[in-house]
Each structure stands twice: as C-alpha cells, then as structure tokens.
Write a protein that holds these residues in place. Sequence first.
Motif, PDB file in Angstrom:
ATOM      1  N   ASN A 114      -0.612   2.320   0.164  1.00  0.00           N
ATOM      2  CA  ASN A 114      -0.697   1.634   1.454  1.00  0.00           C
ATOM      3  C   ASN A 114       0.449   2.023   2.381  1.00  0.00           C
ATOM      4  O   ASN A 114       0.601   1.429   3.440  1.00  0.00           O
ATOM      5  N   VAL A 115       1.290   2.974   1.969  1.00  0.00           N
ATOM      6  CA  VAL A 115       2.432   3.375   2.809  1.00  0.00           C
ATOM      7  C   VAL A 115       1.938   4.368   3.851  1.00  0.00           C
ATOM      8  O   VAL A 115       1.558   5.491   3.522  1.00  0.00           O
ATOM      9  N   ASN A 116       1.931   3.916   5.091  1.00  0.00           N
ATOM     10  CA  ASN A 116       1.386   4.740   6.160  1.00  0.00           C
ATOM     11  C   ASN A 116       1.864   4.150   7.471  1.00  0.00           C
ATOM     12  O   ASN A 116       1.425   3.094   7.881  1.00  0.00           O
ATOM     13  N   THR A 117       2.830   4.805   8.124  1.00  0.00           N
ATOM     14  CA  THR A 117       3.347   4.249   9.372  1.00  0.00           C
ATOM     15  C   THR A 117       3.792   5.352  10.309  1.00  0.00           C
ATOM     16  O   THR A 117       4.065   6.476   9.908  1.00  0.00           O
ATOM     17  N   MET A 118       3.852   4.991  11.575  1.00  0.00           N
ATOM     18  CA  MET A 118       4.467   5.838  12.579  1.00  0.00           C
ATOM     19  C   MET A 118       5.975   5.582  12.531  1.00  0.00           C
ATOM     20  O   MET A 118       6.401   4.471  12.219  1.00  0.00           O
ATOM     21  N   ILE A 119       6.783   6.596  12.799  1.00  0.00           N
ATOM     22  CA  ILE A 119       8.230   6.413  12.840  1.00  0.00           C
ATOM     23  C   ILE A 119       8.691   6.704  14.266  1.00  0.00           C
ATOM     24  O   ILE A 119       8.546   7.821  14.756  1.00  0.00           O
ATOM     25  N   ILE A 120       9.242   5.677  14.895  1.00  0.00           N
ATOM     26  CA  ILE A 120       9.575   5.758  16.312  1.00  0.00           C
ATOM     27  C   ILE A 120      11.086   5.765  16.465  1.00  0.00           C
ATOM     28  O   ILE A 120      11.773   4.946  15.842  1.00  0.00           O
ATOM     29  N   PRO A 121      11.657   6.694  17.266  1.00  0.00           N
ATOM     30  CA  PRO A 121      13.109   6.694  17.446  1.00  0.00           C
ATOM     31  C   PRO A 121      13.598   5.337  17.945  1.00  0.00           C
ATOM     32  O   PRO A 121      13.006   4.758  18.855  1.00  0.00           O
ATOM     33  N   GLY A 122      14.652   4.826  17.327  1.00  0.00           N
ATOM     34  CA  GLY A 122      15.213   3.554  17.749  1.00  0.00           C
ATOM     35  C   GLY A 122      14.592   2.346  17.080  1.00  0.00           C
ATOM     36  O   GLY A 122      15.103   1.234  17.190  1.00  0.00           O
ATOM     37  N   GLN A 123      13.483   2.549  16.368  1.00  0.00           N
ATOM     38  CA  GLN A 123      12.786   1.436  15.720  1.00  0.00           C
ATOM     39  C   GLN A 123      12.787   1.686  14.217  1.00  0.00           C
ATOM     40  O   GLN A 123      12.591   2.812  13.790  1.00  0.00           O
ATOM     41  N   VAL A 124      13.018   0.638  13.419  1.00  0.00           N
ATOM     42  CA  VAL A 124      12.982   0.790  11.967  1.00  0.00           C
ATOM     43  C   VAL A 124      11.642   0.276  11.446  1.00  0.00           C
ATOM     44  O   VAL A 124      11.298  -0.877  11.661  1.00  0.00           O
ATOM     45  N   SER A 125      10.886   1.153  10.793  1.00  0.00           N
ATOM     46  CA  SER A 125       9.634   0.738  10.148  1.00  0.00           C
ATOM     47  C   SER A 125       9.953   0.263   8.739  1.00  0.00           C
ATOM     48  O   SER A 125      10.612   0.967   7.985  1.00  0.00           O
ATOM     49  N   GLU A 126       9.487  -0.949   8.410  1.00  0.00           N
ATOM     50  CA  GLU A 126       9.788  -1.551   7.111  1.00  0.00           C
ATOM     51  C   GLU A 126       8.469  -1.709   6.351  1.00  0.00           C
ATOM     52  O   GLU A 126       7.557  -2.372   6.831  1.00  0.00           O
ATOM     53  N   ILE A 127       8.380  -1.088   5.173  1.00  0.00           N
ATOM     54  CA  ILE A 127       7.146  -1.145   4.388  1.00  0.00           C
ATOM     55  C   ILE A 127       7.506  -1.428   2.939  1.00  0.00           C
ATOM     56  O   ILE A 127       8.307  -0.712   2.358  1.00  0.00           O
ATOM     57  N   THR A 128       6.890  -2.465   2.367  1.00  0.00           N
ATOM     58  CA  THR A 128       7.151  -2.805   0.967  1.00  0.00           C
ATOM     59  C   THR A 128       5.940  -2.433   0.116  1.00  0.00           C
ATOM     60  O   THR A 128       4.801  -2.690   0.497  1.00  0.00           O
ATOM     61  N   VAL A 129       6.223  -1.825  -1.022  1.00  0.00           N
ATOM     62  CA  VAL A 129       5.146  -1.361  -1.904  1.00  0.00           C
ATOM     63  C   VAL A 129       5.640  -1.472  -3.341  1.00  0.00           C
ATOM     64  O   VAL A 129       6.852  -1.472  -3.593  1.00  0.00           O
ATOM     65  N   GLU A 130       4.698  -1.594  -4.281  1.00  0.00           N
ATOM     66  CA  GLU A 130       5.054  -1.565  -5.697  1.00  0.00           C
ATOM     67  C   GLU A 130       4.183  -0.502  -6.349  1.00  0.00           C
ATOM     68  O   GLU A 130       2.955  -0.586  -6.290  1.00  0.00           O
ATOM     69  N   PHE A 131       4.818   0.518  -6.921  1.00  0.00           N
ATOM     70  CA  PHE A 131       4.055   1.587  -7.571  1.00  0.00           C
ATOM     71  C   PHE A 131       3.769   1.171  -9.013  1.00  0.00           C
ATOM     72  O   PHE A 131       4.677   0.749  -9.726  1.00  0.00           O
ATOM     73  N   ASP A 132       2.515   1.292  -9.454  1.00  0.00           N
ATOM     74  CA  ASP A 132       2.193   0.861 -10.815  1.00  0.00           C
ATOM     75  C   ASP A 132       2.036   2.024 -11.784  1.00  0.00           C
ATOM     76  O   ASP A 132       1.667   1.813 -12.933  1.00  0.00           O
ATOM     77  N   GLU A 133       2.321   3.248 -11.315  1.00  0.00           N
ATOM     78  CA  GLU A 133       2.297   4.390 -12.234  1.00  0.00           C
ATOM     79  C   GLU A 133       3.447   5.315 -11.878  1.00  0.00           C
ATOM     80  O   GLU A 133       3.811   5.435 -10.709  1.00  0.00           O
ATOM     81  N   THR A 134       3.995   5.982 -12.895  1.00  0.00           N
ATOM     82  CA  THR A 134       5.014   6.986 -12.616  1.00  0.00           C
ATOM     83  C   THR A 134       4.325   8.252 -12.102  1.00  0.00           C
ATOM     84  O   THR A 134       3.137   8.450 -12.286  1.00  0.00           O
ATOM     85  N   GLY A 135       5.131   9.096 -11.433  1.00  0.00           N
ATOM     86  CA  GLY A 135       4.580  10.356 -10.926  1.00  0.00           C
ATOM     87  C   GLY A 135       5.049  10.608  -9.507  1.00  0.00           C
ATOM     88  O   GLY A 135       5.663   9.752  -8.878  1.00  0.00           O
ATOM     89  N   ASP A 136       4.749  11.805  -9.013  1.00  0.00           N
ATOM     90  CA  ASP A 136       5.187  12.200  -7.670  1.00  0.00           C
ATOM     91  C   ASP A 136       4.151  11.799  -6.624  1.00  0.00           C
ATOM     92  O   ASP A 136       2.953  11.907  -6.854  1.00  0.00           O
ATOM     93  N   HIS A 137       4.654  11.336  -5.483  1.00  0.00           N
ATOM     94  CA  HIS A 137       3.799  11.119  -4.320  1.00  0.00           C
ATOM     95  C   HIS A 137       4.268  12.048  -3.213  1.00  0.00           C
ATOM     96  O   HIS A 137       5.463  12.142  -2.934  1.00  0.00           O
ATOM     97  N   HIS A 138       3.321  12.696  -2.594  1.00  0.00           N
ATOM     98  CA  HIS A 138       3.610  13.553  -1.451  1.00  0.00           C
ATOM     99  C   HIS A 138       3.888  12.677  -0.222  1.00  0.00           C
ATOM    100  O   HIS A 138       3.200  11.685  -0.014  1.00  0.00           O
ATOM    101  N   ILE A 139       4.921  13.032   0.561  1.00  0.00           N
ATOM    102  CA  ILE A 139       5.133  12.369   1.857  1.00  0.00           C
ATOM    103  C   ILE A 139       4.663  13.340   2.931  1.00  0.00           C
ATOM    104  O   ILE A 139       5.115  14.489   2.958  1.00  0.00           O
ATOM    105  N   GLY A 140       3.802  12.893   3.781  1.00  0.00           N
ATOM    106  CA  GLY A 140       3.362  13.738   4.876  1.00  0.00           C
ATOM    107  C   GLY A 140       3.746  13.124   6.209  1.00  0.00           C
ATOM    108  O   GLY A 140       3.731  11.914   6.364  1.00  0.00           O
TER     109      GLY A 140
END
Length: 172
Positions: A114-140
């Motif tokens: 569910n991690v999916n946000t726009m990142i705006i200069p000057g604004q902090v995007s706050e997203i909380t998540v709990e991963f239930d499996e180990t492994g790599d996630h790609h950030i795009g």
Amino acid sequence: MEIHRFEKLWLVGALVLIVAFIGTIVYGALGAGVAMVDDSGGTVDPDDPTASDNFRETGVYTTDDGDVEAYVIARQYLFTPGTTNPIQVPVDTEVTFYVTSGDVTHGFHLPGTNVNTMIIPGQVSEITVEFDETGDHHIGCHEYCGVGHHNMRGTVDVVSQSTFDGDEVNDG
Ligand code: CUA
C-alpha cells in the motif's frame, strides 16, 4: 398487474448485483486498508529538510515503542537511502516512512504494497506499513521528474527481526 415469474427472477438478480457492486466499492474504500496520504508529516525547508523538527538525518531508526521509522530524501535521481544502499527494515514490525524531496516532485511506490505516494518539495509524506514477509521490494519513482526519471529506483530490504541492525544512519 401481474409480473411474470421470470421477470421477478431478473429483477431480483439485478438487485443482488447492484448490492454486490456497492459492497465491493465499500470494501475497497474502507476494508482494504487504502488511505490517502495526508499532511500529518508536516513541512520542511526543501533546501535543507534535516534542519526541520519534522525531519531527521536520513536513515532507519527504532523508536522506544519498538516501531521503526525510515527518513528518506528523494533528489534527481536518487532515494537516500534506498538507491545506493537499500532501506533495511524488519518484518512483522510497524514501519513508518517519512519521505520528502530536495528538488522537484517525485513518487515513492513499492509495488505489491500500500506504499504509494507523491513526494512534494517542502512536504513530508508519512506512510505506515507492516511487511509480513522478508524479501526485497523495488522502489519506483512514478512522477516524471526529469531526464533520469526512468532510472530513479531503489530497494527496501525486509529482513528478519534478528538480522535487523536497529539504528542506522544511512547516507547513501
Ligand atoms: Cu524521481 Cu521520477
């Protein structure tokens, strides 16, 4: 007026479908854990985000409650941390990402989560998540941010709780 038996069946079928469709919309809005990113992260000076009380040195921190916080700055065309070094977080733990931009608008998206946000200069995007499996996630980065946009990517590495390093200030 008499309504034919088959006519009644079609009417009931149509009503059941309408209720089912409304049910899926309600589930998608309330039940699937989808939420808008709001302004709770506060604002920072985009030229120096870490100087603000709303932001820390980039890196991954463990709070007193045992939760994990990751502070990430996006700049053309890197996530810090994330691109040069993966963002390491533990599995089965509440992880809050605080993400801001030091230049232009970027995106922060972990496919399959569910991690999916726009990142705006000057604004902090706050997203909380709990991963239930180990492994790599790609950030795009999914906001066009310049000629290197298509190469702007990173990694979140979800590791076991015993592997997790704890506090780690991560420059790269
Ligand atoms: Cu950063 Cu696209």
